[in-house]
Design a protein around this motif. Structure first.
Motif, PDB file in Angstrom:
ATOM      1  N   ALA A  41       0.836  -1.207   0.000  1.00  0.00           N
ATOM      2  CA  ALA A  41       0.000   0.000   0.000  1.00  0.00           C
ATOM      3  C   ALA A  41       0.867   1.251   0.000  1.00  0.00           C
ATOM      4  N   GLN A  42       1.902   1.244   0.821  1.00  0.00           N
ATOM      5  CA  GLN A  42       2.811   2.386   0.856  1.00  0.00           C
ATOM      6  C   GLN A  42       3.514   2.566  -0.490  1.00  0.00           C
ATOM      7  N   GLN A  43       3.886   1.457  -1.119  1.00  0.00           N
ATOM      8  CA  GLN A  43       4.609   1.531  -2.387  1.00  0.00           C
ATOM      9  C   GLN A  43       3.749   2.077  -3.519  1.00  0.00           C
ATOM     10  N   TRP A  44       2.448   1.907  -3.425  1.00  0.00           N
ATOM     11  CA  TRP A  44       1.587   2.518  -4.436  1.00  0.00           C
ATOM     12  C   TRP A  44       1.690   4.045  -4.391  1.00  0.00           C
ATOM     13  N   LEU A  45       1.903   4.586  -3.215  1.00  0.00           N
ATOM     14  CA  LEU A  45       1.861   6.045  -3.039  1.00  0.00           C
ATOM     15  C   LEU A  45       3.217   6.717  -3.173  1.00  0.00           C
ATOM     16  N   SER A  46       4.279   6.045  -2.760  1.00  0.00           N
ATOM     17  CA  SER A  46       5.591   6.698  -2.683  1.00  0.00           C
ATOM     18  C   SER A  46       6.042   7.352  -3.985  1.00  0.00           C
ATOM     19  N   PRO A  47       5.895   6.705  -5.161  1.00  0.00           N
ATOM     20  CA  PRO A  47       6.419   7.324  -6.382  1.00  0.00           C
ATOM     21  C   PRO A  47       5.705   8.613  -6.801  1.00  0.00           C
ATOM     22  N   VAL A  48       4.488   8.818  -6.330  1.00  0.00           N
ATOM     23  CA  VAL A  48       3.723   9.997  -6.761  1.00  0.00           C
ATOM     24  C   VAL A  48       3.472  10.978  -5.623  1.00  0.00           C
TER      25      VAL A  48
END
Length: 357
Positions: free
Chosen positions: A219-226
């Motif tokens: 879930a965190q990885q979905w958000l980190s790049p953006v």
């Protein structure tokens, strides 16, 4: 749930295990430069000095609303609201005015008012895509799932992709987290490129669904790049996930690097203070948070009551007060985070009562 499975069949999506796919995580969060008023905003402001009509007022209000979602620019919502109050009668008959007003209202958790404003939009354009998606979002906040799906269904003939994303979000809220998550993953993977705003929106839904499945790191990885381009709401979700994963330093470093950190919303300051607390740093931000919360209490401010509930859970332990504010928050919004906050507050109160016996 028949409509859910019919969408799965129509799009050819499988029901693979939800843990099969992990998004690529960004190694570094690069923040955007400071967000001053743009040349377009300055030009529109200058136009308003000479002629106060909707040709400048509504576009300027829209630009303020777009910018206001960035951390540190919450005051721009008030700028937009003030502009909308001053539009002429002719503008109040138009679709754009009602859409902007609904946006302000839903941001302020005035959900009933926002739905009334959106009805004005639908009276003029029954299948308006942005209004339909906003209506679905409002109904989800109220946990009114049938109206949320009806709002999604307004656009199925116009944009199958947006309809599918909207519908899978509703399906997740019905409890079909795994099937919805897998379907949304596959939709996302099939897109060679998405407009940034759509990609951020979809990643936010994927992050929520991964979290509900217990896939906190994913879930965190979905958000980190953006994150650098994401609205405050997704910053909050990223911060909560990062704190849960024991990454308080990442939260502390990222939020303190926000160009407009002095003006960040109380909710984001609260996460910064939580990171500071977990890192055992001097309570610089904790003190600032306490001052803001005391001001809210003195004013009887019930907007975004979730902040006060979290404050009484983590900083000035008072389970009864936490329950009070969590219940007020739940009366307005009933999303998964709101349910969880109420549950945590009630558990803290029960533990407090048990220990005092």
């Amino acid at each position: 749930m028949r409509w859910f499975f019919s969408i799965v069949m129509a799009l050819g999506l499988s029901s693979a295990n939800a843990t099969e796919f992990k998004p690529a995580a960004g190694q570094q969060i690069i923040l955007q430069a400071e967000l001053p008023e743009t040349a377009d905003m300055q030009q529109l402001r200058q136009a308003l000095m000479y002629q106060r009509d909707s040709t400048a007022t509504l576009p300027l209000a829209q630009l303020y609303l777009i910018g206001a979602r960035q951390p540190g620019y919450d005051d721009w919502f008030h700028q937009a609201e003030q502009l909308l109050r001053n539009v002429d009668d002719a503008a109040r008959q138009g679709l754009e005015y009602w859409l902007l007003l609904a946006d302000v209202q839903q941001q302020q958790h005035q959900f009933a008012a926002a739905l009334l404003s959106l009805e004005q939009v639908f009276a003029l354009q029954p299948r308006h895509i942005q209004a339909s998606l906003m209506a679905a979002r409002v109904y989800l906040a109220l946990h009114q799932l049938e109206p949320a799906q009806q709002a999604c269904s307004r656009i199925w003939q116009q944009d199958l992709f947006l309809f599918s994303v909207c519908s899978y979000e509703v399906a997740g809220r019905r409890g079909d987290w795994q099937q919805s998550y897998v379907a949304l993953q596959q939709l996302w993977q099939r897109q060679s490129s998405l407009p940034p705003a759509i990609d951020i929106w979809l990643r936010g839904i994927l992050a929520e669904q991964a979290e509900q499945l217990g896939l906190f790191e994913t879930a965190q990885q979905w958000l980190s790049p953006v994150l650098a381009q994401a609205p405050t709401s997704l910053w909050l979700k990223w911060a909560d996930l990062s704190l849960l994963l024991g990454q308080a330093d990442a939260v502390y470093q990222s939020i303190t690097a926000i160009p407009q950190r002095q003006n960040i919303a109380d909710s984001l300051l609260l996460r910064l203070a939580m990171a500071e607390q977990q890192l055992a740093k001097p309570a610089q931000f904790g003190k600032q948070l306490g001052e803001r919360m005391q001001l809210r209490l003195a004013r009887g401010d019930t907007d975004h009551a979730a902040d006060l509930a979290l404050y009484f859970l983590h900083f000035v332990p008072d389970p009864a007060a936490a329950v009070h504010w969590a219940e007020l928050n739940y009366q307005r919004a009933k999303e998964p985070d709101d349910v969880r906050l109420l549950t945590l507050s009630q558990q803290a109160q029960q533990q407090s009562l048990g220990s005092s016996e």
